[in-house]
Enzyme design. Structure first.
Site, PDB file in Angstrom:
ATOM      1  N   ARG A  35     150.902  58.478  -0.662  1.00 19.85           N
ATOM      2  CA  ARG A  35     149.438  58.444  -0.510  1.00 19.85           C
ATOM      3  C   ARG A  35     148.994  59.440   0.553  1.00 19.85           C
ATOM      4  O   ARG A  35     147.997  60.138   0.403  1.00 19.85           O
ATOM      5  CB  ARG A  35     148.971  57.033  -0.144  1.00 19.85           C
ATOM      6  CG  ARG A  35     149.166  56.040  -1.252  1.00 19.85           C
ATOM      7  CD  ARG A  35     148.501  54.693  -0.928  1.00 19.85           C
ATOM      8  NE  ARG A  35     149.033  53.669  -1.818  1.00 19.85           N
ATOM      9  CZ  ARG A  35     149.963  52.799  -1.487  1.00 19.85           C
ATOM     10  NH1 ARG A  35     150.436  52.742  -0.269  1.00 19.85           N
ATOM     11  NH2 ARG A  35     150.403  51.931  -2.373  1.00 19.85           N
ATOM     12  N   ASP A  87     142.219  50.408 -13.700  1.00 22.28           N
ATOM     13  CA  ASP A  87     143.259  49.378 -13.692  1.00 22.28           C
ATOM     14  C   ASP A  87     142.820  48.274 -14.644  1.00 22.28           C
ATOM     15  O   ASP A  87     141.639  48.133 -14.943  1.00 22.28           O
ATOM     16  CB  ASP A  87     143.475  48.812 -12.274  1.00 22.28           C
ATOM     17  CG  ASP A  87     144.846  48.177 -12.100  1.00 22.28           C
ATOM     18  OD1 ASP A  87     145.742  48.818 -11.519  1.00 22.28           O
ATOM     19  OD2 ASP A  87     145.028  47.018 -12.570  1.00 22.28           O
ATOM     20  N   SER A  88     143.779  47.484 -15.110  1.00 21.81           N
ATOM     21  CA  SER A  88     143.435  46.376 -16.005  1.00 21.81           C
ATOM     22  C   SER A  88     143.265  45.071 -15.234  1.00 21.81           C
ATOM     23  O   SER A  88     143.078  44.018 -15.840  1.00 21.81           O
ATOM     24  CB  SER A  88     144.504  46.233 -17.088  1.00 21.81           C
ATOM     25  OG  SER A  88     145.762  46.098 -16.486  1.00 21.81           O
ATOM     26  N   ASP A  95     150.422  56.148 -11.847  1.00 14.40           N
ATOM     27  CA  ASP A  95     151.416  55.290 -11.183  1.00 14.40           C
ATOM     28  C   ASP A  95     151.572  53.991 -11.975  1.00 14.40           C
ATOM     29  O   ASP A  95     151.189  52.917 -11.508  1.00 14.40           O
ATOM     30  CB  ASP A  95     150.980  55.017  -9.742  1.00 14.40           C
ATOM     31  CG  ASP A  95     152.012  54.213  -8.963  1.00 14.40           C
ATOM     32  OD1 ASP A  95     153.192  54.196  -9.364  1.00 14.40           O
ATOM     33  OD2 ASP A  95     151.629  53.598  -7.947  1.00 14.40           O
ATOM     34  N   CYS A 152     158.450  53.969 -11.857  1.00 11.33           N
ATOM     35  CA  CYS A 152     159.172  53.065 -10.954  1.00 11.33           C
ATOM     36  C   CYS A 152     160.225  52.286 -11.738  1.00 11.33           C
ATOM     37  O   CYS A 152     160.680  51.226 -11.322  1.00 11.33           O
ATOM     38  CB  CYS A 152     158.208  52.126 -10.227  1.00 11.33           C
ATOM     39  SG  CYS A 152     157.266  51.071 -11.315  1.00 11.33           S
TER      40      CYS A 152
HETATM   41  N1  SAH Z   1     149.123  52.858  -7.561  1.00  4.56           N
HETATM   42  C1  SAH Z   1     149.086  51.513  -7.051  1.00  4.56           C
HETATM   43  C2  SAH Z   1     150.167  50.627  -7.622  1.00  4.56           C
HETATM   44  C3  SAH Z   1     150.156  50.540  -9.134  1.00  4.56           C
HETATM   45  S1  SAH Z   1     150.997  49.171  -9.758  1.00  4.56           S
HETATM   46  C4  SAH Z   1     149.129  51.558  -5.528  1.00  4.56           C
HETATM   47  O1  SAH Z   1     149.221  52.657  -4.972  1.00  4.56           O
HETATM   48  O2  SAH Z   1     149.052  50.507  -4.891  1.00  4.56           O
HETATM   49  C5  SAH Z   1     150.574  49.242 -11.437  1.00  4.56           C
HETATM   50  C6  SAH Z   1     149.162  48.789 -11.785  1.00  4.56           C
HETATM   51  O3  SAH Z   1     148.956  49.033 -13.172  1.00  4.56           O
HETATM   52  C7  SAH Z   1     148.849  47.325 -11.575  1.00  4.56           C
HETATM   53  O4  SAH Z   1     147.760  47.200 -10.695  1.00  4.56           O
HETATM   54  C8  SAH Z   1     148.464  46.792 -12.976  1.00  4.56           C
HETATM   55  O5  SAH Z   1     147.362  45.899 -12.928  1.00  4.56           O
HETATM   56  C9  SAH Z   1     148.070  48.055 -13.691  1.00  4.56           C
HETATM   57  N2  SAH Z   1     148.213  48.103 -15.146  1.00  4.56           N
HETATM   58  C10 SAH Z   1     149.262  47.681 -15.883  1.00  4.56           C
HETATM   59  N3  SAH Z   1     149.084  48.002 -17.191  1.00  4.56           N
HETATM   60  C11 SAH Z   1     147.898  48.659 -17.267  1.00  4.56           C
HETATM   61  C12 SAH Z   1     147.166  49.274 -18.340  1.00  4.56           C
HETATM   62  N4  SAH Z   1     147.649  49.270 -19.591  1.00  4.56           N
HETATM   63  N5  SAH Z   1     145.996  49.861 -18.064  1.00  4.56           N
HETATM   64  C13 SAH Z   1     145.506  49.852 -16.786  1.00  4.56           C
HETATM   65  N6  SAH Z   1     146.166  49.314 -15.748  1.00  4.56           N
HETATM   66  C14 SAH Z   1     147.333  48.725 -15.976  1.00  4.56           C
END
Ligand code: SAH
Length: 407
Positions: free
Chosen positions: A217, A258-259, A308, A348
């Site tokens: 970040r 995000d979802s 991510d 990840c």
């Molecule tokens: N980048 C974030 C961590 C991401 S974790 C950070 O820096 O803190 C992965 C995220 O993807 C989660 O918040 C989850 O809610 C979201 N997610 C999972 N599947 C998804 C989809 N199909 N569309 C949108 N968001 C999704």
């Protein structure tokens, strides 16, 4: 003390100090869930002390390769103190953040234990039969070593089922619970680089937050500034860590996708918390793949995009399907990059190696008709270490790609 005898030839990985013994390697022996066992070669030579897990494919996880070691409460306290001392050496708390991963499972000689420190609050996951068995002494040692008084448990993880353990969450240590005035809440605000972020250890993902992306970040904030990125699309934003970083770097339009509604609400709150104009930030509760497609059809572009996603491939067996999913979102993101735009793309998945990830992203660029420079390769912050003897611990990998100018 119960003894586990391995099949002939199966002692090699333990001799290399790899801590897992699979069911198929065992010739004879058994024990109760989490019980300490002596592991020996087919001809009776000592190999390791470990914890037995009767229902897991990983039947024994090694605690120690030293025959003289006693696996007792003092052993766990020593391991915890070693892990905490390593983080002190990294000086994360003084240089970067008061959110620090203190214990990272196998890498810290404690397979199945994850502990994050958020300010004065500890949040822990007990994920293996052996760690579960020693949960109370571990809790005590964590408090003694860190000086923290509050420990929350987030053992609500599916892998516990493989260990024959039920999920569990709640306060494990909370001395002042009786007094509602001073009783801690599960809500904390941490400092991360130049910004602040809130989280709830009871409600957040994992132990509450993704500390592994901390340094990435910061790098993102720096690159947004250096390359003067104005419009930023943060995909899989969770609570907006990369979005706040983008604003700190001078971005003027940031979209978090995000979802999870609660995660997005927090992302938006983080914009205000850090003194940025909320008008600069949009929180989109939507599927990333569909959103990327919509933006393409609308002819939009972004100066910087973060991808991510969650773990698409928990193990190598899922790698092929995961590869398609990674390729798809990366292809779409490439198409949305403005000239000389930046893509920060991650996986990840332990089952997808850095090399495979690179190939997937290369294929995505090819399909999108976009080339770019790989200016940096990324990994998890060093408080989520990989060790020499346990390379399998490596999971987070990322690339910073700078789109080639077509002008
Ligand atoms: N980048 C974030 C961590 C991401 S974790 C950070 O820096 O803190 C992965 C995220 O993807 C989660 O918040 C989850 O809610 C979201 N997610 C999972 N599947 C998804 C989809 N199909 N569309 C949108 N968001 C999704």
């Amino acid at each position: 003390m119960k003894t586990i005898t391995l099949r002939e030839g199966k002692e090699r990985s333990l001799q290399r100090r790899h801590p897992w013994i699979f069911q198929g390697s065992i010739a004879k022996g058994g024990a109760d869930s989490g019980e300490t066992v002596r592991v020996q070669s087919h001809d009776g030579q000592f190999l390791a002390w470990g914890a037995f897990s009767p229902s897991s494919q990983i039947r024994v996880r090694a605690w120690s390769f030293d025959e003289a070691e006693r696996i007792d409460a003092a052993f766990f306290e020593r391991r915890i103190a070693q892990a905490v001392a390593m983080r002190e050496r990294l000086a994360i708390a003084t240089l970067a953040s008061d959110g620090v991963r203190l214990i990272h499972g196998e890498a810290d000689g404690l397979p199945g234990l994850v502990v994050d420190r958020y300010g004065d609050l500890l949040s822990a996951q007990f994920l293996s039969a052996g760690i579960e068995r020693w949960r109370e002494p571990i809790a005590e040692a964590l408090l003694r070593v860190t000086g923290c008084q509050h420990l929350y448990e987030r053992s609500d993880v599916n892998v516990r089922e493989l260990e024959g353990l039920a999920q569990r969450t709640g306060w494990l240590r909370r001395p002042d619970a009786a007094d509602p005035q001073t009783a801690p809440t599960t809500e904390v605000t941490i400092r991360e680089h130049a910004w602040r972020l809130s989280l709830d250890v009871a409600e957040g993902h994992k132990t509450g937050y993704y500390l592994d992306q901390r340094d990435n970040r910061k790098l993102f904030a720096d690159l947004v500034r250096q390359w003067n990125a104005r419009s930023v699309l943060n995909c899989y934003s969770y609570t907006g860590g990369f979005s706040v970083a983008a604003l700190a770097g001078g971005a003027t339009e940031v979209i978090s996708v995000d979802s999870s509604g609660p995660a997005l609400a927090r992302a938006h709150a983080h914009v205000r918390l850090n003194g940025f104009d909320p008008a600069l930030h949009t929180a989109l509760d939507a599927d990333v793949n569909a959103t990327l497609r919509r933006f393409i059809s609308e002819g939009r572009t972004f100066d910087a995009i973060v991808l991510d996603p969650p773990k698409f491939a928990p193990t190598a067996a899922h790698a092929e399907r995961a590869a398609r999913a990674y390729k798809d979102i990366n292809r779409l993101a490439f198409k949305l990059l403005s000239d000389q735009g930046m893509l920060l793309t991650f996986s990840c998945s332990g089952g997808v190696s850095a090399d495979l990830f690179h190939k997937i992203v290369a294929g995505a660029g090819l399909d999108a008709g976009v080339d770019g420079y790989i200016v940096k390769r990324l990994e998890a912050a060093p408080d989520h270490p990989t060790t020499v003897t346990f390379p399998e611990g490596e999971y987070l990998k990322g690339l910073v790609i700078l789109r080639k100018s077509e002008r």
